[in-house]
Design a protein around this motif. Sequence first.
Motif, PDB file in Angstrom:
ATOM      1  N   ALA A  99     -13.001  12.335  -1.808  1.00 34.66           N
ATOM      2  CA  ALA A  99     -11.834  11.570  -1.355  1.00 34.66           C
ATOM      3  C   ALA A  99     -11.478  12.120   0.025  1.00 34.66           C
ATOM      4  N   HIS A 100     -10.690  11.379   0.800  1.00 34.27           N
ATOM      5  CA  HIS A 100     -10.265  11.968   2.085  1.00 34.27           C
ATOM      6  C   HIS A 100      -8.842  12.493   1.947  1.00 34.27           C
ATOM      7  N   HIS A 101      -8.595  13.661   2.528  1.00 31.30           N
ATOM      8  CA  HIS A 101      -7.272  14.261   2.386  1.00 31.30           C
ATOM      9  C   HIS A 101      -6.353  13.940   3.567  1.00 31.30           C
ATOM     10  N   ASN A 127      -0.615   7.267  -1.579  1.00 29.13           N
ATOM     11  CA  ASN A 127      -1.716   6.491  -2.160  1.00 29.13           C
ATOM     12  C   ASN A 127      -2.990   6.677  -1.354  1.00 29.13           C
ATOM     13  N   ASP A 128      -2.858   6.703  -0.039  1.00 27.93           N
ATOM     14  CA  ASP A 128      -4.014   6.775   0.859  1.00 27.93           C
ATOM     15  C   ASP A 128      -4.000   8.079   1.636  1.00 27.93           C
ATOM     16  N   ASP A 129      -4.571   9.193   1.150  1.00 31.31           N
ATOM     17  CA  ASP A 129      -5.364   9.162  -0.048  1.00 31.31           C
ATOM     18  C   ASP A 129      -5.118  10.421  -0.890  1.00 31.31           C
ATOM     19  N   ALA A 130      -3.817  10.818  -0.984  1.00 28.17           N
ATOM     20  CA  ALA A 130      -3.520  11.927  -1.893  1.00 28.17           C
ATOM     21  C   ALA A 130      -3.901  11.536  -3.315  1.00 28.17           C
ATOM     22  N   ALA A 159     -10.245  13.569   8.637  1.00 27.24           N
ATOM     23  CA  ALA A 159     -10.407  12.594   9.726  1.00 27.24           C
ATOM     24  C   ALA A 159     -11.068  11.282   9.301  1.00 27.24           C
ATOM     25  N   GLU A 160     -10.840  10.883   8.031  1.00 27.37           N
ATOM     26  CA  GLU A 160     -11.313   9.556   7.611  1.00 27.37           C
ATOM     27  C   GLU A 160     -10.602   8.479   8.412  1.00 27.37           C
ATOM     28  N   GLU A 161      -9.299   8.700   8.618  1.00 22.24           N
ATOM     29  CA  GLU A 161      -8.488   7.682   9.306  1.00 22.24           C
ATOM     30  C   GLU A 161      -8.824   7.583  10.791  1.00 22.24           C
ATOM     31  N   LYS A 162      -9.611   8.530  11.309  1.00 23.82           N
ATOM     32  CA  LYS A 162     -10.024   8.473  12.712  1.00 23.82           C
ATOM     33  C   LYS A 162     -11.394   7.807  12.839  1.00 23.82           C
ATOM     34  N   MET A 191     -13.235   8.161  -3.913  1.00 23.08           N
ATOM     35  CA  MET A 191     -11.980   7.623  -4.444  1.00 23.08           C
ATOM     36  C   MET A 191     -10.976   7.436  -3.330  1.00 23.08           C
ATOM     37  N   ASP A 192     -10.718   6.196  -3.001  1.00 25.09           N
ATOM     38  CA  ASP A 192      -9.758   5.896  -1.949  1.00 25.09           C
ATOM     39  C   ASP A 192      -8.681   4.977  -2.517  1.00 25.09           C
ATOM     40  N   MET A 193      -7.452   5.431  -2.432  1.00 26.57           N
ATOM     41  CA  MET A 193      -6.303   4.657  -2.906  1.00 26.57           C
ATOM     42  C   MET A 193      -6.468   4.244  -4.366  1.00 26.57           C
TER      43      MET A 193
HETATM   44 ZN   LIG Z   1      -8.153   5.875   2.736  1.00 30.44          ZN
END
Ligand SMILES: [Zn+2]
Length: 350
Positions: A255-257, A267-270, A299-302, A328-330
């Motif tokens: 998952a991305h932190h 939710n995105d993405d704790a 840095a998934e969101e980047k 696992m995302d959201m």
């Molecule tokens: Zn995400």
Amino acid sequence: MYKKTMSAMLAVGLVLSVGVASAQEPVQKPNAQAASAFDNKIIKKISSDNMYNTIAKLSAQPREAGTEGEWIGVQYIKSQFEQLGYETELQPFTFNEVVRGTGSLTVNGATLDPYVFSGSYSAEVTADIVHVGLAKSGEVPDEVRGKIALIERGEITFVEKIQNVLDKGAVGVIMYNNSGTSNRFGQANAGQNIPAVAITREQGLELVNQLKGGPVEATIKVEGSGFVEKTSYNVIAKMKPHKNKDTNQVVMIGAHHDSVAGGPGANDDASGVSAVLELARVMANMPTDTELRFVTFGAEEKGLLGSYHYAGSLSEEDADRIVAHFQMDMVGARDAGGRSSSRWINHVYN
Ligand SMILES: [Zn+2]
């Protein structure tokens, strides 16, 4: 693949479909005996309280990649893996953070209020304008050398357009919209060392008109814009299989932190991280014949930077051992598994 590898994979699938939210792919049904074994060994041990606790802890502050907030989250995740007895490693990597500054545009003495491209090179240039249309590769005229390129938005990415005129020696970019009344668009890449600003379609067509009457000189000034190097992290926890029953295969759960800037990212993405940590807890003492690898990416969101970095860091041999990865995302929302992001991505880049 052996039975215990399958149990790990099915457990992850079942958590996605039963424990948290709906799964993206239908999970293959195990036979009845195996199913009750999963129930007892995995599903019944999953604690939603633990998962909510993780989400609450992580979303106490935004976790944008490269910030103190991400670092706090990374330390928490690492300590959780370590408490569970996993061999845990932080994998740092750097990336260029885009910064959008301020700017001005003067054309034949008249002042326009342009939008500065995200990441635009900061500089002041004065030169004549040359209209280059869509600035597609092979269509940019040689006369743009030493001049400011006036470009229409559309068909190819902003970055490609800038590169095409840069390759022809242009010293600045004014891009006009291909529809609507907005001037809020545009993104440059690191290393594209000419200032770039955006104007409305109406302003652009007015310039195209002016150019029919003779040379038009412009000054572009961009300040405080460009790229800043930052560090983000992947957190990697491994559980080795039983040494006498080792398939030499790896199953990954990830998952991305990181969150978006300023957002708690519950939710995105704790939520995804909470599922990873809870599975790590439940599986911590489970004998397997397959290495389990739990990874939270930065840095998934980047732009998926952490997962690209991780994949790039694997030896060919290690990569070949990985037989499955569950991302696992959201997973904390009813619409988990939706495909809403592709349209947004198109909008941002061209
Ligand atoms: Zn995400």
